[in-house]
Each structure stands twice: as C-alpha cells, then as structure tokens.
Design a protein around this motif. Structure first.
Motif, PDB file in Angstrom:
ATOM      1  N   ARG A  28     -26.213  44.284 -50.018  1.00 47.36           N
ATOM      2  CA  ARG A  28     -26.052  42.956 -50.612  1.00 47.36           C
ATOM      3  C   ARG A  28     -25.473  42.042 -49.541  1.00 47.36           C
ATOM      4  NH1 ARG A  28     -25.840  40.176 -55.201  1.00 47.36           N
ATOM      5  NH2 ARG A  28     -24.321  38.527 -55.426  1.00 47.36           N
ATOM      6  N   SER A  29     -26.125  40.889 -49.372  1.00 57.81           N
ATOM      7  CA  SER A  29     -25.665  39.880 -48.421  1.00 57.81           C
ATOM      8  C   SER A  29     -25.374  38.606 -49.205  1.00 57.81           C
ATOM      9  CB  SER A  29     -26.740  39.608 -47.361  1.00 57.81           C
ATOM     10  OG  SER A  29     -26.377  38.500 -46.576  1.00 57.81           O
ATOM     11  N   ASP A  30     -24.127  38.171 -49.210  1.00 58.45           N
ATOM     12  CA  ASP A  30     -23.753  36.981 -49.965  1.00 58.45           C
ATOM     13  C   ASP A  30     -24.384  35.709 -49.402  1.00 58.45           C
ATOM     14  OD1 ASP A  30     -22.284  38.389 -51.840  1.00 58.45           O
ATOM     15  OD2 ASP A  30     -20.462  38.312 -50.638  1.00 58.45           O
ATOM     16  N   GLN A  31     -24.896  35.761 -48.182  1.00 59.09           N
ATOM     17  CA  GLN A  31     -25.565  34.600 -47.605  1.00 59.09           C
ATOM     18  C   GLN A  31     -26.984  34.431 -48.148  1.00 59.09           C
ATOM     19  OE1 GLN A  31     -24.115  36.978 -45.612  1.00 59.09           O
ATOM     20  NE2 GLN A  31     -22.267  35.856 -45.051  1.00 59.09           N
ATOM     21  N   LEU A  64     -36.993  40.800 -54.767  1.00 59.73           N
ATOM     22  CA  LEU A  64     -37.039  39.653 -55.669  1.00 59.73           C
ATOM     23  C   LEU A  64     -35.779  38.808 -55.547  1.00 59.73           C
ATOM     24  CD1 LEU A  64     -38.466  41.503 -58.796  1.00 59.73           C
ATOM     25  CD2 LEU A  64     -39.719  40.137 -57.113  1.00 59.73           C
ATOM     26  N   ASN A  65     -34.650  39.463 -55.333  1.00 59.41           N
ATOM     27  CA  ASN A  65     -33.369  38.784 -55.189  1.00 59.41           C
ATOM     28  C   ASN A  65     -33.060  38.685 -53.694  1.00 59.41           C
ATOM     29  OD1 ASN A  65     -30.672  38.046 -55.039  1.00 59.41           O
ATOM     30  ND2 ASN A  65     -29.979  39.502 -56.581  1.00 59.41           N
ATOM     31  N   ALA A 113     -25.743  44.447 -41.894  1.00 58.62           N
ATOM     32  CA  ALA A 113     -26.567  43.502 -42.649  1.00 58.62           C
ATOM     33  C   ALA A 113     -25.856  42.990 -43.899  1.00 58.62           C
ATOM     34  CB  ALA A 113     -27.888  44.157 -43.039  1.00 58.62           C
ATOM     35  N   GLY A 114     -24.913  43.755 -44.422  1.00 60.60           N
ATOM     36  CA  GLY A 114     -24.211  43.351 -45.635  1.00 60.60           C
ATOM     37  C   GLY A 114     -23.437  44.509 -46.227  1.00 60.60           C
ATOM     38  N   SER A 115     -23.002  44.319 -47.463  1.00 60.07           N
ATOM     39  CA  SER A 115     -22.254  45.365 -48.165  1.00 60.07           C
ATOM     40  C   SER A 115     -23.216  46.438 -48.653  1.00 60.07           C
ATOM     41  CB  SER A 115     -21.526  44.773 -49.371  1.00 60.07           C
ATOM     42  OG  SER A 115     -20.654  43.750 -48.968  1.00 60.07           O
ATOM     43  N   VAL A 130     -29.683  36.349 -47.476  1.00 64.66           N
ATOM     44  CA  VAL A 130     -30.715  36.676 -46.484  1.00 64.66           C
ATOM     45  C   VAL A 130     -30.716  38.176 -46.187  1.00 64.66           C
ATOM     46  CG1 VAL A 130     -30.842  34.393 -45.408  1.00 64.66           C
ATOM     47  CG2 VAL A 130     -29.109  36.023 -44.649  1.00 64.66           C
ATOM     48  N   ALA A 131     -30.628  38.977 -47.211  1.00 61.63           N
ATOM     49  CA  ALA A 131     -30.505  40.426 -47.019  1.00 61.63           C
ATOM     50  C   ALA A 131     -31.677  41.008 -46.237  1.00 61.63           C
ATOM     51  CB  ALA A 131     -30.366  41.123 -48.377  1.00 61.63           C
ATOM     52  N   SER A 132     -32.900  40.621 -46.557  1.00 64.37           N
ATOM     53  CA  SER A 132     -34.066  41.175 -45.856  1.00 64.37           C
ATOM     54  C   SER A 132     -34.034  40.861 -44.369  1.00 64.37           C
ATOM     55  CB  SER A 132     -35.362  40.633 -46.459  1.00 64.37           C
ATOM     56  OG  SER A 132     -35.551  41.148 -47.737  1.00 64.37           O
ATOM     57  N   ALA A 133     -33.759  39.611 -44.032  1.00 65.63           N
ATOM     58  CA  ALA A 133     -33.721  39.207 -42.625  1.00 65.63           C
ATOM     59  C   ALA A 133     -32.606  39.936 -41.882  1.00 65.63           C
ATOM     60  CB  ALA A 133     -33.538  37.699 -42.516  1.00 65.63           C
ATOM     61  N   ARG A 134     -31.464  40.056 -42.515  1.00 63.09           N
ATOM     62  CA  ARG A 134     -30.338  40.734 -41.863  1.00 63.09           C
ATOM     63  C   ARG A 134     -30.634  42.218 -41.649  1.00 63.09           C
ATOM     64  NH1 ARG A 134     -24.621  38.272 -42.699  1.00 63.09           N
ATOM     65  NH2 ARG A 134     -24.326  40.163 -41.514  1.00 63.09           N
ATOM     66  N   LEU A 135     -31.323  42.841 -42.599  1.00 66.58           N
ATOM     67  CA  LEU A 135     -31.698  44.248 -42.440  1.00 66.58           C
ATOM     68  C   LEU A 135     -32.650  44.419 -41.257  1.00 66.58           C
ATOM     69  CD1 LEU A 135     -32.072  45.296 -46.163  1.00 66.58           C
ATOM     70  CD2 LEU A 135     -30.569  46.390 -44.485  1.00 66.58           C
ATOM     71  N   ARG A 136     -33.633  43.529 -41.135  1.00 68.29           N
ATOM     72  CA  ARG A 136     -34.568  43.622 -40.010  1.00 68.29           C
ATOM     73  C   ARG A 136     -33.830  43.432 -38.683  1.00 68.29           C
ATOM     74  NH1 ARG A 136     -37.591  40.953 -43.668  1.00 68.29           N
ATOM     75  NH2 ARG A 136     -37.298  38.921 -42.696  1.00 68.29           N
ATOM     76  N   GLU A 137     -32.888  42.491 -38.647  1.00 64.96           N
ATOM     77  CA  GLU A 137     -32.098  42.282 -37.424  1.00 64.96           C
ATOM     78  C   GLU A 137     -31.264  43.516 -37.084  1.00 64.96           C
ATOM     79  OE1 GLU A 137     -29.760  38.809 -38.183  1.00 64.96           O
ATOM     80  OE2 GLU A 137     -31.504  37.480 -38.182  1.00 64.96           O
ATOM     81  N   ALA A 138     -30.866  44.271 -38.103  1.00 64.80           N
ATOM     82  CA  ALA A 138     -30.045  45.469 -37.898  1.00 64.80           C
ATOM     83  C   ALA A 138     -30.879  46.694 -37.526  1.00 64.80           C
ATOM     84  CB  ALA A 138     -29.222  45.759 -39.150  1.00 64.80           C
ATOM     85  N   GLY A 139     -32.217  46.557 -37.560  1.00 64.21           N
ATOM     86  CA  GLY A 139     -33.068  47.663 -37.148  1.00 64.21           C
ATOM     87  C   GLY A 139     -33.963  48.253 -38.217  1.00 64.21           C
ATOM     88  N   ALA A 140     -33.936  47.711 -39.428  1.00 65.89           N
ATOM     89  CA  ALA A 140     -34.821  48.230 -40.483  1.00 65.89           C
ATOM     90  C   ALA A 140     -36.276  47.935 -40.125  1.00 65.89           C
ATOM     91  CB  ALA A 140     -34.476  47.594 -41.827  1.00 65.89           C
ATOM     92  N   LEU A 141     -37.144  48.861 -40.440  1.00 65.17           N
ATOM     93  CA  LEU A 141     -38.569  48.653 -40.199  1.00 65.17           C
ATOM     94  C   LEU A 141     -39.114  47.575 -41.127  1.00 65.17           C
ATOM     95  CD1 LEU A 141     -39.628  52.400 -39.909  1.00 65.17           C
ATOM     96  CD2 LEU A 141     -39.232  50.768 -38.046  1.00 65.17           C
ATOM     97  N   PHE A 142     -38.645  47.596 -42.369  1.00 68.57           N
ATOM     98  CA  PHE A 142     -38.991  46.591 -43.366  1.00 68.57           C
ATOM     99  C   PHE A 142     -38.027  46.733 -44.522  1.00 68.57           C
ATOM    100  CE2 PHE A 142     -41.698  50.286 -43.930  1.00 68.57           C
ATOM    101  CZ  PHE A 142     -41.544  50.595 -45.261  1.00 68.57           C
ATOM    102  N   SER A 143     -38.103  45.807 -45.471  1.00 68.92           N
ATOM    103  CA  SER A 143     -37.238  45.895 -46.648  1.00 68.92           C
ATOM    104  C   SER A 143     -38.083  45.764 -47.899  1.00 68.92           C
ATOM    105  CB  SER A 143     -36.155  44.814 -46.611  1.00 68.92           C
ATOM    106  OG  SER A 143     -36.732  43.536 -46.566  1.00 68.92           O
ATOM    107  N   ILE A 144     -37.595  46.375 -48.969  1.00 63.25           N
ATOM    108  CA  ILE A 144     -38.292  46.346 -50.243  1.00 63.25           C
ATOM    109  C   ILE A 144     -37.296  46.016 -51.350  1.00 63.25           C
ATOM    110  CG2 ILE A 144     -40.100  47.955 -49.539  1.00 63.25           C
ATOM    111  CD1 ILE A 144     -38.582  50.198 -50.889  1.00 63.25           C
ATOM    112  N   ASP A 145     -37.831  45.744 -52.521  1.00 62.75           N
ATOM    113  CA  ASP A 145     -36.990  45.455 -53.673  1.00 62.75           C
ATOM    114  C   ASP A 145     -36.203  46.708 -54.052  1.00 62.75           C
ATOM    115  OD1 ASP A 145     -36.408  43.493 -55.926  1.00 62.75           O
ATOM    116  OD2 ASP A 145     -36.974  45.307 -57.018  1.00 62.75           O
ATOM    117  N   PRO A 146     -34.895  46.600 -54.243  1.00 66.73           N
ATOM    118  CA  PRO A 146     -34.080  47.783 -54.580  1.00 66.73           C
ATOM    119  C   PRO A 146     -34.540  48.481 -55.861  1.00 66.73           C
ATOM    120  CG  PRO A 146     -32.661  45.940 -54.045  1.00 66.73           C
ATOM    121  CD  PRO A 146     -34.068  45.410 -54.092  1.00 66.73           C
ATOM    122  N   GLY A 147     -35.152  47.753 -56.778  1.00 66.79           N
ATOM    123  CA  GLY A 147     -35.660  48.357 -58.005  1.00 66.79           C
ATOM    124  C   GLY A 147     -36.811  49.308 -57.789  1.00 66.79           C
ATOM    125  N   ARG A 148     -37.430  49.229 -56.620  1.00 69.65           N
ATOM    126  CA  ARG A 148     -38.567  50.104 -56.302  1.00 69.65           C
ATOM    127  C   ARG A 148     -38.146  51.368 -55.571  1.00 69.65           C
ATOM    128  NH1 ARG A 148     -43.946  47.759 -57.257  1.00 69.65           N
ATOM    129  NH2 ARG A 148     -43.519  45.595 -57.725  1.00 69.65           N
TER     130      ARG A 148
END
Length: 107
Positions: A78-81, A37-38, A62-64, A83-101
């Motif tokens: 956390r990415s201050d830019q 969401l964020n 991808a971030g802090s 774009v946390a989801s995109a940066r995670l995928r570029e770093a090799g994550a299969l996908f990203s989800i909301d941290p609350g989940r």
C-alpha cells in the motif's frame, strides 16, 4: 536397456516446461485486465529467482507491505501517495496486478 522407475526424479525438461507454463499463465492474467483497481494498493510480481527476502526488501521500498502471495515473490503493498504500481516497478517488480487476483496470501 534402461527403464524409468517411479522413483526417478522428474526430468529437467519437465521442470522447465512447468516453469514456462507458470510464467505464461501469470503474463496472460496480467494482459487480461488484472491491473490494480485501487492505485494505492497493488501486488508486485518480482523475479522468481530473487526469493522471498529480496522481494520483501524491494517491496518495502514501494510502500507498506500488506501481505505475501502464495508464491514468495508476489508481495502486496500500500502506497499512500496513490502510485503503488509505479513504485513497485521502480523497486524491481516485473509488473503489478490487482491484489484481489492474487491467490490466498499469508505473511
């Protein structure tokens, strides 16, 4: 005639089936709207075979790093830019989800 005793280890097919159920469950959660969401914070789900250290190294690109999920291959960043989801995928994550989940975290 062989009878399985209670001390016999779990058959390999049972482990594969349990792993398959886990992967399907995580994928279903993602498809059901678990997107972050964020845009500044996201939980990256890295390949399970990478292990904790490899996931942490990749997530740090991808971030802090804020926390590690209950499973060692899920890392919240956390990415201050914004774009946390995109940066995670570029770093090799299969996908990203909301941290609350993500299940209770610990780092």
């Amino acid at each position: 005639m062989s009878v399985d005793s209670p001390s016999d280890p779990m058959p390999r097919s049972s482990l594969i089936f349990a792993g398959l159920i886990t992967v399907i469950g995580v994928a279903a959660a993602t498809l059901l709207g678990a997107r972050p969401l964020n845009p500044r914070e996201a939980a990256g789900v890295f390949p399970p075979w990478w292990g904790r250290e490899a996931a942490l190294v990749a997530a740090s690109e991808a971030g802090s790093i804020l926390a590690v999920g209950a499973l060692p291959f899920i890392v919240i960043v956390r990415s201050d830019q914004g774009v946390a989801s995109a940066r995670l995928r570029e770093a090799g994550a299969l996908f990203s989800i909301d941290p609350g989940r993500v299940a209770p975290c610990s780092l």
